[in-house]
Design a protein around this motif. Structure first.
Motif, PDB file in Angstrom:
ATOM      1  N   GLY A 288       0.777  -1.233   0.000  1.00  0.00           N
ATOM      2  CA  GLY A 288       0.000   0.000   0.000  1.00  0.00           C
ATOM      3  C   GLY A 288       0.806   1.278   0.000  1.00  0.00           C
ATOM      4  N   LEU A 289       2.140   1.186   0.012  1.00  0.00           N
ATOM      5  CA  LEU A 289       2.939   2.401  -0.056  1.00  0.00           C
ATOM      6  C   LEU A 289       4.257   2.141  -0.773  1.00  0.00           C
ATOM      7  CD1 LEU A 289       4.398   3.252   3.489  1.00  0.00           C
ATOM      8  CD2 LEU A 289       3.307   1.102   2.937  1.00  0.00           C
ATOM      9  N   VAL A 290       4.671   3.115  -1.576  1.00  0.00           N
ATOM     10  CA  VAL A 290       5.895   3.029  -2.367  1.00  0.00           C
ATOM     11  C   VAL A 290       6.615   4.368  -2.259  1.00  0.00           C
ATOM     12  CG1 VAL A 290       6.861   2.796  -4.690  1.00  0.00           C
ATOM     13  CG2 VAL A 290       4.939   1.355  -4.004  1.00  0.00           C
ATOM     14  N   GLY A 291       7.903   4.322  -1.952  1.00  0.00           N
ATOM     15  CA  GLY A 291       8.687   5.544  -1.852  1.00  0.00           C
ATOM     16  C   GLY A 291       9.522   5.779  -3.095  1.00  0.00           C
ATOM     17  N   VAL A 292       9.730   7.020  -3.443  1.00  0.00           N
ATOM     18  CA  VAL A 292      10.670   7.417  -4.487  1.00  0.00           C
ATOM     19  C   VAL A 292      11.932   7.888  -3.773  1.00  0.00           C
ATOM     20  CG1 VAL A 292      11.132   8.986  -6.403  1.00  0.00           C
ATOM     21  CG2 VAL A 292       8.823   8.087  -6.065  1.00  0.00           C
ATOM     22  N   CYS A 293      13.070   7.270  -4.102  1.00  0.00           N
ATOM     23  CA  CYS A 293      14.302   7.517  -3.355  1.00  0.00           C
ATOM     24  C   CYS A 293      15.465   7.856  -4.273  1.00  0.00           C
ATOM     25  CB  CYS A 293      14.701   6.277  -2.542  1.00  0.00           C
ATOM     26  SG  CYS A 293      13.408   5.634  -1.469  1.00  0.00           S
ATOM     27  N   HIS A 294      16.403   8.623  -3.741  1.00  0.00           N
ATOM     28  CA  HIS A 294      17.648   8.878  -4.448  1.00  0.00           C
ATOM     29  C   HIS A 294      18.537   7.640  -4.403  1.00  0.00           C
ATOM     30  CE1 HIS A 294      17.133  13.169  -5.105  1.00  0.00           C
ATOM     31  NE2 HIS A 294      16.792  13.341  -3.838  1.00  0.00           N
ATOM     32  N   PHE A 295      19.351   7.426  -5.438  1.00  0.00           N
ATOM     33  CA  PHE A 295      20.356   6.380  -5.429  1.00  0.00           C
ATOM     34  C   PHE A 295      21.246   6.546  -4.195  1.00  0.00           C
ATOM     35  CE2 PHE A 295      21.070   4.652 -10.000  1.00  0.00           C
ATOM     36  CZ  PHE A 295      19.735   4.311 -10.098  1.00  0.00           C
ATOM     37  N   LEU A 296      21.806   5.425  -3.739  1.00  0.00           N
ATOM     38  CA  LEU A 296      22.611   5.480  -2.518  1.00  0.00           C
ATOM     39  C   LEU A 296      23.951   4.765  -2.615  1.00  0.00           C
ATOM     40  CD1 LEU A 296      21.965   2.406  -1.560  1.00  0.00           C
ATOM     41  CD2 LEU A 296      19.972   3.437  -0.516  1.00  0.00           C
ATOM     42  N   ASP A 297      24.292   4.210  -3.807  1.00  0.00           N
ATOM     43  CA  ASP A 297      25.561   3.490  -3.898  1.00  0.00           C
ATOM     44  C   ASP A 297      26.738   4.441  -3.734  1.00  0.00           C
ATOM     45  OD1 ASP A 297      26.371   4.021  -7.077  1.00  0.00           O
ATOM     46  OD2 ASP A 297      24.216   3.876  -6.731  1.00  0.00           O
ATOM     47  N   VAL A 298      27.826   3.908  -3.208  1.00  0.00           N
ATOM     48  CA  VAL A 298      29.033   4.693  -2.945  1.00  0.00           C
ATOM     49  C   VAL A 298      30.201   4.047  -3.685  1.00  0.00           C
ATOM     50  CG1 VAL A 298      28.195   5.429  -0.680  1.00  0.00           C
ATOM     51  CG2 VAL A 298      29.601   3.367  -0.861  1.00  0.00           C
ATOM     52  N   GLY A 299      31.311   4.753  -3.772  1.00  0.00           N
ATOM     53  CA  GLY A 299      32.478   4.217  -4.449  1.00  0.00           C
ATOM     54  C   GLY A 299      33.234   3.213  -3.601  1.00  0.00           C
ATOM     55  N   LEU A 300      33.894   2.267  -4.262  1.00  0.00           N
ATOM     56  CA  LEU A 300      34.672   1.261  -3.542  1.00  0.00           C
ATOM     57  C   LEU A 300      35.824   1.908  -2.769  1.00  0.00           C
ATOM     58  CD1 LEU A 300      35.201  -1.711  -2.909  1.00  0.00           C
ATOM     59  CD2 LEU A 300      36.516  -1.867  -5.038  1.00  0.00           C
ATOM     60  N   ASP A 301      36.447   2.918  -3.345  1.00  0.00           N
ATOM     61  CA  ASP A 301      37.547   3.595  -2.652  1.00  0.00           C
ATOM     62  C   ASP A 301      37.077   4.179  -1.325  1.00  0.00           C
ATOM     63  OD1 ASP A 301      39.199   2.980  -4.726  1.00  0.00           O
ATOM     64  OD2 ASP A 301      39.177   4.961  -5.650  1.00  0.00           O
ATOM     65  N   GLU A 302      35.866   4.729  -1.327  1.00  0.00           N
ATOM     66  CA  GLU A 302      35.321   5.320  -0.101  1.00  0.00           C
ATOM     67  C   GLU A 302      35.123   4.258   0.970  1.00  0.00           C
ATOM     68  OE1 GLU A 302      31.181   7.512   1.354  1.00  0.00           O
ATOM     69  OE2 GLU A 302      31.778   7.628  -0.763  1.00  0.00           O
ATOM     70  N   VAL A 303      34.603   3.102   0.571  1.00  0.00           N
ATOM     71  CA  VAL A 303      34.389   2.012   1.528  1.00  0.00           C
ATOM     72  C   VAL A 303      35.724   1.511   2.079  1.00  0.00           C
ATOM     73  CG1 VAL A 303      33.672  -0.403   1.722  1.00  0.00           C
ATOM     74  CG2 VAL A 303      32.159   1.254   0.643  1.00  0.00           C
ATOM     75  N   LEU A 304      36.691   1.285   1.192  1.00  0.00           N
ATOM     76  CA  LEU A 304      37.973   0.740   1.634  1.00  0.00           C
ATOM     77  C   LEU A 304      38.753   1.736   2.494  1.00  0.00           C
ATOM     78  CD1 LEU A 304      39.071  -1.145  -1.603  1.00  0.00           C
ATOM     79  CD2 LEU A 304      38.028  -2.094   0.459  1.00  0.00           C
ATOM     80  N   ALA A 305      38.524   3.026   2.282  1.00  0.00           N
ATOM     81  CA  ALA A 305      39.206   4.045   3.085  1.00  0.00           C
ATOM     82  C   ALA A 305      38.730   4.051   4.532  1.00  0.00           C
ATOM     83  CB  ALA A 305      39.000   5.419   2.462  1.00  0.00           C
ATOM     84  N   SER A 306      37.574   3.436   4.790  1.00  0.00           N
ATOM     85  CA  SER A 306      37.023   3.407   6.146  1.00  0.00           C
ATOM     86  C   SER A 306      37.522   2.216   6.962  1.00  0.00           C
ATOM     87  CB  SER A 306      35.494   3.379   6.082  1.00  0.00           C
ATOM     88  OG  SER A 306      35.027   2.150   5.543  1.00  0.00           O
TER      89      SER A 306
ATOM     90  N   ALA B 207      37.800  -5.134  -8.106  1.00  0.00           N
ATOM     91  CA  ALA B 207      37.272  -5.079  -6.744  1.00  0.00           C
ATOM     92  C   ALA B 207      38.075  -5.999  -5.829  1.00  0.00           C
ATOM     93  CB  ALA B 207      35.796  -5.468  -6.736  1.00  0.00           C
ATOM     94  N   VAL B 208      38.402  -7.197  -6.304  1.00  0.00           N
ATOM     95  CA  VAL B 208      39.172  -8.141  -5.502  1.00  0.00           C
ATOM     96  C   VAL B 208      40.573  -7.596  -5.246  1.00  0.00           C
ATOM     97  CG1 VAL B 208      40.191 -10.447  -5.447  1.00  0.00           C
ATOM     98  CG2 VAL B 208      37.845 -10.137  -6.279  1.00  0.00           C
ATOM     99  N   ARG B 209      41.203  -7.096  -6.285  1.00  0.00           N
ATOM    100  CA  ARG B 209      42.562  -6.562  -6.119  1.00  0.00           C
ATOM    101  C   ARG B 209      42.572  -5.380  -5.153  1.00  0.00           C
ATOM    102  NH1 ARG B 209      42.611  -7.197 -11.987  1.00  0.00           N
ATOM    103  NH2 ARG B 209      43.811  -9.077 -12.536  1.00  0.00           N
ATOM    104  N   ALA B 210      41.575  -4.524  -5.263  1.00  0.00           N
ATOM    105  CA  ALA B 210      41.508  -3.353  -4.379  1.00  0.00           C
ATOM    106  C   ALA B 210      41.302  -3.774  -2.929  1.00  0.00           C
ATOM    107  CB  ALA B 210      40.378  -2.431  -4.826  1.00  0.00           C
TER     108      ALA B 210
END
Length: 268
Positions: A96-114, A182-185
């Protein structure tokens, strides 16, 4: 003046939102549809992620607290009739409800930097239900991110979003077309890459190296991991099968690998 009548399926705003069911339109506009209360609730928890909610009058009444929270966050809550809502949802029985949302994917470099401790890298995963379930399992296990690599299914496919049951909004998701990169990174960032492989030389419960930062490499539902990609991993790890089943479903294997790693991390 009383409340306005619910929008119908032919309304221009409804038709415009319905176009997001096509991947090309999603990619162009970087918007997607999130179907159901868990998805809408998850999107609302991330400031600026939720653009608008389309809901039937019955759903608006049923999820009154969610509607109030959306309005307090300055997110439009638009009532539509049942046919209009059904046109926005691919569920057999829409909630009964559907949201319209912005994309949320991030870069692999950003994830690995954390400095992540636990990643899931899905290579060429084609089934949207499996992809969504892996995201949900990774979230439950406390993983730091999920990487949809190679020619994997669209992260914003309605079935993927629904199968994640809101978890798509809880942890970073990376879209990386080059699985080998992705594996090498991941290895370069200090993670031990473990390929889930039924013929692996290590046993998940006996001698898999799970104490440090780990990235699990998971393959396609039908043919598993290509040899050249699996060869890039530090080790190949098998999940022991004690009965007569030939193999495990991808999302089940992912859940076992992620949870066993999380158990080692918490024990340490």
């Amino acid at each position: 003046m009383g409340p306005s009548a619910p929008l119908v399926a032919g309304n221009a705003r409804v038709k415009d939102a319905r176009r997001l069911s096509r991947r090309s339109v999603r990619s162009e506009r970087r918007l997607f549809l999130a179907d159901g209360p868990k998805a809408v609730e998850g999107a609302l928890e991330v400031p600026g992620r939720l653009v608008e909610v389309f809901a039937t009058p019955a759903a608006t009444e049923r999820y009154d607290a969610l509607a109030r929270a959306a309005r307090e966050a300055d997110v439009a809550w638009t009532t539509v009739d049942d046919r209009a809502l059904a046109s926005l949802s691919d569920a057999v029985s829409p909630a009964g409800l559907v949201g319209v949302c912005h994309f949320l994917d991030v870069g692999l470099d950003e994830v690995l930097a954390s400095a992540p401790r636990l990643l899931a890298i899905c290579a060429d995963v084609r089934d949207p239900g499996n992809a969504g379930t892996v995201i949900r399992c990774a979230d439950a296990a406390g993983a730091d991110a999920v990487v949809l690599a190679g020619s994997s299914v669209d992260a914003y496919n309605p079935k993927t979003v629904r199968a994640s049951v809101g978890s798509l909004f809880h942890l970073p998701v990376v879209v990386e077309p080059d699985a080998a990169a992705a594996v090498r990174a991941a290895r370069a960032a200090g993670l031990t890459v473990l390929a889930a492989d039924g013929a692996g030389e290590r046993d998940l419960y006996a001698d898999a190296p799970l104490e440090g930062p780990v990235a699990w490499l998971l393959g396609n539902e039908a043919w598993g991991l290509p040899e050249d990609l699996a060869a890039l991993a530090d080790h190949r790890v098998a999940i022991p099968i004690h009965g007569r089943a030939e193999s495990l479903n991808l999302s089940t294997a992912a859940a076992l690998c992620l949870y066993e790693t999380a158990r080692h991390h918490r024990r340490g």
